[in-house]
Write an enzyme that holds these catalytic residues in place. Structure first.
Site, short mmCIF file in Angstrom:
data_model
loop_
_atom_site.label_atom_id
_atom_site.label_comp_id
_atom_site.label_asym_id
_atom_site.label_seq_id
_atom_site.Cartn_x
_atom_site.Cartn_y
_atom_site.Cartn_z
N ASN A 135 0.81 -1.22 0.00
CA ASN A 135 0.00 0.00 0.00
C ASN A 135 0.85 1.28 0.00
OD1 ASN A 135 -2.01 -1.84 0.12
ND2 ASN A 135 -2.59 -1.44 2.25
N HIS B 68 -19.14 36.07 -30.01
CA HIS B 68 -20.32 35.34 -30.49
C HIS B 68 -20.11 34.79 -31.90
CE1 HIS B 68 -22.49 37.39 -27.16
NE2 HIS B 68 -21.75 38.42 -27.54
N SER C 278 -9.34 12.10 -48.28
CA SER C 278 -10.56 11.31 -48.21
C SER C 278 -10.42 10.12 -49.16
CB SER C 278 -11.75 12.17 -48.63
OG SER C 278 -12.80 11.37 -49.11
N LYS D 60 -10.44 16.53 -51.15
CA LYS D 60 -10.41 16.81 -49.72
C LYS D 60 -9.01 16.86 -49.12
CE LYS D 60 -13.39 17.15 -47.18
NZ LYS D 60 -14.37 16.22 -46.60
N ASN E 114 -8.21 17.14 -45.14
CA ASN E 114 -8.93 17.23 -43.87
C ASN E 114 -8.00 17.54 -42.69
OD1 ASN E 114 -11.36 16.56 -45.16
ND2 ASN E 114 -10.93 14.36 -44.94
N GLU F 32 -8.73 17.92 -35.32
CA GLU F 32 -10.00 17.27 -34.96
C GLU F 32 -9.78 16.21 -33.88
OE1 GLU F 32 -12.78 16.50 -38.56
OE2 GLU F 32 -10.79 16.74 -39.39
N1 ARG Z 1 -1.91 -3.53 -7.41
C1 ARG Z 1 -2.30 -2.83 -6.24
C2 ARG Z 1 -2.75 -1.43 -6.61
O1 ARG Z 1 -2.40 -1.00 -7.65
C3 ARG Z 1 -1.17 -2.71 -5.27
C4 ARG Z 1 -1.56 -2.56 -3.84
C5 ARG Z 1 -2.24 -3.79 -3.41
N2 ARG Z 1 -2.49 -3.79 -2.02
C6 ARG Z 1 -3.33 -4.65 -1.47
N3 ARG Z 1 -3.50 -4.57 -0.21
N4 ARG Z 1 -4.00 -5.51 -2.20
O2 ARG Z 1 -3.46 -0.77 -5.90
#
Ligand code: ARG
Length: 457
Positions: free
Chosen positions: A110, A156, A277, A283, A285, A290
């Protein structure tokens, strides 16, 4: 070797679940950042005496080897290993043995994934700042050539007052200048480091977050571990800035498309930036502007997508957060591609100054100036406005423009009119008279370009 987290489980993961939850298809883009973060983490673990230095050396050696292999596309990433973090960790253990398993001490995926994203976005944001600057340079170079090229200015989408083509183009310089400022400012917050937050609550190991922050070039350490692992504001901010940049690119593109039409013919995009085109041989384009206009939609979509993922998400990490990546990568790549095309497209486009100037002979964009003329002679501006409105109506009914009227015709509306109005009504005079700061008079544009140039140097 089975799953890195397999201990608690009695069954194999369902194949569909594996595929559904894996992020390796897209987060392999974070390989370099993941290794960079791991190198710093391993060194810190050694410095703090959490793992022996000789283990650190082995881990560092293994990570460097993996980095080299990744650069040469020699690593086969596996869905079973879910994401870039576990793919690399598993590879490490494969390469150097069980000691590789010490790398994850005092760390969680995490804080690891959040750190990777911060590192990635910092690099990309700095690169994008350079690409925005290239567009600004193309704008300044083109503008310098067209200070005296006059074009109808619109409100406008109706002819309003003549302006210099440089003035019109330079308006975009300032939009991109603010975009650049926004990108630079966002780096302050990208530079907060989540590493060391652990899964959510911190870690029991005596880690040193200042040390890893120093190694990774982070300026601030998230003071709250729960915020550190769940914050994605820095990505939202990037997507917001990206959306604003695309808005600017899209507005400019729209003007280029209109100006390239047969009805306007104000500019001609270079052949190398247009396509033809398959059926209509005549054409040419403007596909590039775009598509630039069209691609704006996906960038807005990425912003709204992540806002929606985050809305109502409880603390701390939730798997939903894995959805933060594809939109970010896509936005980075869309911005890179768009900005890279925009600069040479501006450089190579042909400006039809004669067509722009001719247009000004056939409109009433000098009407404000006779109103100003009468106001200058003491007539209240509202009254002058009314008189000129009548004159314009007379012109329309008689198929004339303001410069075609005789002195007698003028004087039948007000005895304040004299011969000098014919000079005052030329588009050159009309534009040149707007000398107020930031106005379209040549001197003001020169100052503006000079200021722009100094911001680029
Ligand atoms: N692949 C996960 C993500 O991108 C990584 C973190 C995963 N953590 C967990 N507790 N499952 O968020």
């Amino acid at each position: 070797m089975s799953k890195l987290w397999g201990g608690r489980f009695t069954k194999e993961t369902n194949k569909l679940v594996e595929e559904f939850t894996a992020s390796i298809f897209f987060d392999k883009k974070l390989a370099a950042e993941d290794i960079e973060g791991s190198l710093a983490h391993a060194k810190m673990l050694g410095e703090c005496g959490i793992i022996p230095m000789e283990d650190v050396e082995q881990i560092v050696g293994g990570l460097l080897k993996i980095r080299e292999m990744a650069e040469n596309n020699e690593i086969e990433f596996l869905i079973e290993d879910e994401d870039i973090h576990m793919n690399i960790e598993k590879k490490l253990i494969e390469l150097i043995g069980p000691v590789g398993g010490k790398l994850h001490t005092g760390r969680s995926r995490n804080d690891q994934v959040a750190t990777d994203m911060h590192l990635y976005l910092r690099t990309k944001t700095n690169e994008l700042i350079g690409l925005v600057e290239n567009v600004q340079e193309a704008i300044v170079d083109k503008s310098k050539l067209h200070i005296d090229t006059l074009i109808p200015g619109y409100t406008h989408l109706q002819r309003a007052q003549p302006v210099s083509f440089a003035h019109h183009l330079m308006a975009y310089f300032w939009m991109f200048e603010r975009d650049k400022e926004r990108l630079k400012d966002s780096v302050k917050r990208i530079n907060w480091m989540p590493l060391g937050a652990g899964a959510l609550a911190g870690t029991t190991f005596p880690i040193n977050r200042e040390l890893t922050a120093g190694l990774l070039g982070f300026e601030t350490i998230y003071p709250n571990s729960m915020d550190a692992v769940s914050d994605r504001d820095f990505i939202l901010e990037f997507l917001s800035i990206g959306s604003i940049i695309m808005t600017h690119i899209s507005r400019l593109s729209e003007e280029l498309i209109i100006w390239s039409s047969q009805e306007f013919r104000f500019v001609e995009l270079d052949d190398s930036f247009c396509t033809g085109s398959s059926i209509m041989p005549q054409k040419k384009n403007p596909d590039v502007p775009e598509l630039l206009r069209g691609k704006t939609g996906r960038v807005y979509g990425n912003l709204v997508g992540l806002l929606t993922v985050l809305k109502g998400l409880p603390l701390a990490y939730n798997k939903d957060l894995q959805e933060d990546k594809e939109g970010m990568f896509d936005t980075v790549e869309t911005l890179e591609g768009s900005l890279k095309l925009l600069a040479p497209m501006i450089e190579t486009m042909k400006v039809n100054g004669n067509v722009m100037r001719q247009a000004l002979n056939e409109d009433f964009s000098n009407a404000t100036d006779i109103a100003d003329y009468l106001a200058g002679k003491g007539m209240p501006f509202r009254e002058a406005h009314e008189v000129i409105g009548k004159i314009v109506l007379y012109c329309i009914q008689n198929n004339k423009y303001l410069l075609d009227l005789t002195m007698d015709e003028y004087r039948s509306y007000s005895e304040h009119f004299h011969g000098d109005i014919y000079k005052i009504l030329t588009p050159e005079h009309v534009a040149g008279a707007r000398k107020s700061y930031g106005g379209t008079a040549p001197g003001q544009i020169q100052n503006q370009i000079q200021l722009a140039q100094s911001l680029l140097d």
